[in-house]
Design an enzyme around this catalytic site. Structure first.
Site, mmCIF file in Angstrom:
data_model
loop_
_atom_site.group_PDB
_atom_site.id
_atom_site.type_symbol
_atom_site.label_atom_id
_atom_site.label_comp_id
_atom_site.label_asym_id
_atom_site.label_seq_id
_atom_site.Cartn_x
_atom_site.Cartn_y
_atom_site.Cartn_z
ATOM 1 N N HIS A 167 0.868 -1.171 0.000
ATOM 2 C CA HIS A 167 0.000 0.000 0.000
ATOM 3 C C HIS A 167 0.904 1.219 0.000
ATOM 4 C CE1 HIS A 167 -3.679 2.329 0.925
ATOM 5 N NE2 HIS A 167 -2.792 3.159 1.424
ATOM 6 N N CYS A 168 0.791 2.050 -1.009
ATOM 7 C CA CYS A 168 1.687 3.192 -1.135
ATOM 8 C C CYS A 168 0.967 4.476 -0.737
ATOM 9 C CB CYS A 168 2.178 3.311 -2.577
ATOM 10 S SG CYS A 168 3.392 4.619 -2.790
ATOM 11 N N PRO A 169 1.334 5.102 0.376
ATOM 12 C CA PRO A 169 0.660 6.352 0.751
ATOM 13 C C PRO A 169 0.980 7.496 -0.195
ATOM 14 C CG PRO A 169 2.427 5.832 2.301
ATOM 15 C CD PRO A 169 2.336 4.693 1.364
ATOM 16 N N GLY A 172 -1.515 7.181 -2.669
ATOM 17 C CA GLY A 172 -2.846 7.134 -2.062
ATOM 18 C C GLY A 172 -3.670 5.925 -2.473
#
Lengths: 388, 130
Positions: A167-169, A172
């Site tokens: 999951h890449c912040p 997003g």
């Protein structure tokens, strides 16, 4: 005592469980926390704007007009890849509908046999053989499915994602099967753009300090240049490093998730059954493979039955017969667990109030085995209520 | 007179992962359907579906050319062009419709398109009208 059912047509994305946000009537799908994504946008657009405003006029005149043109193309490509990664469905697997969940539970119970009371039942794992290697498929208690190989459950988005990478912040969104190549191209093109801007900033500063042409050599404000150089310098290390890491993963046909867990490394572990053992072939599969469709029909229409006024606490058989329209949801039910959005809970509670009695009326052939949560039982018994 | 009511019971055909993550379904004949349909017919349907999915996910020159062209245009080409996979999905939908009309509906069965269930299981609903 009366409950009025209102049926209206809604898009399926409005009823999808999970912690995603949708925009443009279901066309855009992102995670809930978007703060870091806005930061990414700000850094990229801000740095490039400064470059185009302050460096490009000088470089276009003194070196070549191709420099800003190429920078503009690269910038547009970076933005396209970023938006594509952020806005697309990463490969979310829909949750099991009640019948499928029941079927799987029955299979599990049949496989486990009789567990003596007081003993913990064995973990829910299914072994499959993939390319002559044994791979374990784990059961997801939230989605009520056995996860396909390489799928993993993202706790931030509360979805099972196929070929889950991470999951890449910064974008997003989750990075999975459907948007991995866009993510990789984003990091690659951003590395190139950062190196490009960094290089030409240095060239610009050097040319101003030591002018080579007879044209004016005033030492203008280079404050913005310094700012750009700083941003690029710090971005370079992280983005170029990340690109290098993902290039390594792609050449081995591995995901970040598998690499972190060490699924295919170590002496007693299984070798990666998905790798073609050929770097070129692995790269081609990941980057130039087929574009997988989304299996979440976000913009499809469905009937939404909602109760307008609540029923009283003790339901009678007359009130249960008022529930004429069957819940015809074709997406996964909003099974209450710690991740269910709070607004979903009252509608399930209301339907659970209505129908404890129809359970005894079920014919033996349709008797449902106990499921993980009592509310699911209530929903399926509403479905069966129509038969009486 | 008792009003007509349809009772749908479902049989799930699971995915077959022996060749990796490619979309394939198990050709194992479910015992619940023994009285309803011929085993050969069922296996033929599933085998045909498997072939179609394999064609959709095939790594060949066509998918590479499509991938490279799309990359060069920053994937904007898909705004006006259908992907190879989408074309095959339409073929699959048509095939399932055809199979339902010719073979399964006359026997009171219904084959569901796997794309509606997340490409996870291929659901066979048994509709009985009482």
């Amino acid at each position: 005592m009366s409950a009025v059912m209102i049926t209206r047509k809604v898009r399926k994305w409005e009823k999808l469980p999970g912690k995603n946000t949708f925009c443009c009537d279901g066309r855009v799908m992102m995670a809930r926390q978007k703060g870091v994504f806005y930061l990414t946008l700000f850094l990229i657009i801000g740095t490039c704007s400064l470059f185009f405003a302050f460096e490009c006029p000088y470089l276009a005149v003194h070196l070549s007009p191709a420099i800003p043109v190429f920078a503009a193309l690269l910038f547009l490509f970076v933005m396209a890849m970023l938006l594509r990664t952020s806005f697309s469905d990463p490969g979310v697997l829909p949750r099991a509908l009640p019948e499928e969940a029941t079927f799987i539970e029955m299979e599990i119970e049949a496989a486990n046999g009789n567990v003596p009371a007081g003993q913990r039942p064995p973990p829910r794992i299914r072994n499959v053989q993939i390319n002559n290697q044994i791979v374990k498929l784990k059961y997801c208690y939230t989605c009520k499915i056995f996860r396909p190989p390489r799928a993993s459950h993202c706790s931030i988005c509360d979805n099972c994602v196929d070929r889950f990478d991470h999951h890449c912040p910064w974008v997003g969104n989750c990075v999975g099967k459907r948007n991995y190549r866009y993510f990789y191209l984003f990091t690659l093109s951003l590395s190139l753009l950062t190196i490009y801007i960094f290089t030409f900033d240095i060239v610009h500063v050097v040319m101003r300090e030591y002018p080579v042409s007879h044209l004016c050599s005033q030492k203008e404000q280079t404050g913005f240049t310094v700012l750009e150089v700083l941003v690029c310098f710090f971005t370079l290390w992280s983005v170029v490093g990340l690109t290098g890491f993902h290039t390594y993963l792609i050449s081995l046909n591995q995901t970040t998730n598998e690499d972190i867990k060490g699924s295919w490394s170590g002496k007693n572990r299984v070798q990666n059954p998905y790798s073609h053992k050929n770097i070129i072939k692995n790269c081609c599969e990941v980057l130039c493979g087929p574009t997988y469709p989304s299996v979440l029909d976000r913009r499809g229409l469905m009937q939404d039955d909602s109760l307008v006024s609540a029923t009283c606490a003790a339901p009678s058989s007359s009130s249960s017969s008022n529930a004429t329209p069957q819940t015809t949801k074709t997406t996964a039910p909003l099974i209450p667990n710690e991740h269910t959005p709070d607004d979903a809970k009252p509608s399930i509670a209301a339907s659970a109030e209505k129908s404890p009695s129809p359970k005894e009326e079920l014919p033996p052939a349709l008797k449902l085995p106990p499921l993980a949560s009592p509310e699911t039982d209530a929903e399926t018994s509403i479905a069966k209520d129509k038969t009486h | 007179m008792r009003p007509q009511a349809a009772v749908a019971a479902k049989v799930f055909i699971q995915r077959d992962y022996t060749n990796g993550t490619v979309c394939q379904f198990q050709t194992k004949f479910p015992s619940e359907l023994e009285t309803r349909i011929d085993k050969q017919q069922f296996e033929e349907t599933v085998r045909m579906l498997n072939n179609l999915y394999a064609e959709a996910e095939k790594l060949g020159s066509q998918s590479y050319i499509e991938g490279c062209l799309a990359c060069l245009t920053a994937y904007t080409v898909f705004l006006c062009m259908e992907t190879h996979y989408e074309k095959i999905l339409k073929k699959i939908a048509k095939y399932i419709q055809e199979q339902n009309d010719k073979i399964y509906a006359p026997r009171g069965l219904l084959l569901t398109d796997p794309i509606e269930r997340g490409l996870r299981v291929d659901v066979r609903e048994r509709g009985m009208v009482c």
